[in-house]
Design an enzyme around this catalytic site. Sequence first.
Site: not given
Ligand code: PLP
Ligand code: COI
Length: 341
Positions: A82, A184, A220
């Site tokens: 990612r 991200k 989201e």
């Molecule tokens: N959506 C956003 C905007 C986020 O910042 C995160 C965190 O990483 C997620 C979703 C969840 O992603 P992940 O499950 O890969 O941590």
């Molecule tokens: C995560 O879940 O790792 C995120 O980046 C979400 C937030 C703390 C920015």
Amino acid sequence: MEKKNIDWSNIGFGYMHTDKRYVSNYKDGKWDEGCLTEDDKIVMSECAGVLQYAQTCFEGLKAYTTEDGHIVVFRPELNAQRMVDSAKRLEMPVFPVERFVDAICEVVKANAAYVPPFGTGASLYIRPYMFGSSPVIGVKPAEEYQFRAFCTPVGPYFKGGAKPITIKVSDFDRAAPNGTGHVKAGLNYAMSLHAIVTAHEEGFDENMYLDPATRTKVEETGGANFIFVTKDNKVITPKSDSILPSITRRSLIYVAKEYLGLEVEEREVLLEEVKDFAECGLCGTAAVISPVGKIYNHGKEICFPSGMEKMGPVIQKLYDTLTGIQMGKIEAPEGWIKRIL
Ligand code: PLP
Ligand code: COI
């Protein structure tokens, strides 16, 4: 290895300084070999790309102590990939997947004393990130970059842990169609700060963002994807090109189907249909699965039958299975768990 003297069960989601972090610099078209350092300070040009035009992206993943005392990380290759996607979208050089994974392992090993013990409910949050470090004044990508990864022990993202939270439908948008919502990028979070501060001032824990084009579909939150459960136990999760492809959500879809035998639908979700769902949760690395009890939408409340006291039964099963896999209590699918120590 002796653990640090930390009240593991009572830490929140905050930054705690740890011993070592990993740094690699990109210059003249290549990454240097990188190393661990104790230096937590960054010195760069006042005109650095990250400072002027927010050229930065990041990742978040966790290390856990398993029931049998090993230290593991969860699907780090997916975070690495990612970050490759984020870097490309932001015109940054790619930090190779294998190097990303090695860097994570080095950082966790070097800070093993900060990995919370099994059963404390805490984990070690790892934050890899990359930014343009050389000067740019015309709007263009920097020529030099830095990749870093540090870690910090964390507890639950939302105060109260597994207690259901209340969120509001935001009047602000998070990510435009064809924008950067699917990567991200730091900028996505900078522009959500006003919305989150506003929501907190109004007494809500988080925002539900809608699709900016029609404002009829669920996207989201600021830091997690949505997961809904229908009254007949079907798991529904919003599909959109402008949300972050959550690794937790992708893992939960597999867990729901393959471990729990549930039907899963990944599709557009209308705000209008949310009132008919039985359960709602936010899923992400930081959030794990945080249950949502109530959604406030401009004077109207959607109260889920699961209530404000505890997680709904399906979300609870998903939570138990996912965290069971992460902590080594339940056998993981091939390749999901990387043992570090
Ligand atoms: N959506 C956003 C905007 C986020 O910042 C995160 C965190 O990483 C997620 C979703 C969840 O992603 P992940 O499950 O890969 O941590
Ligand atoms: C995560 O879940 O790792 C995120 O980046 C979400 C937030 C703390 C920015």
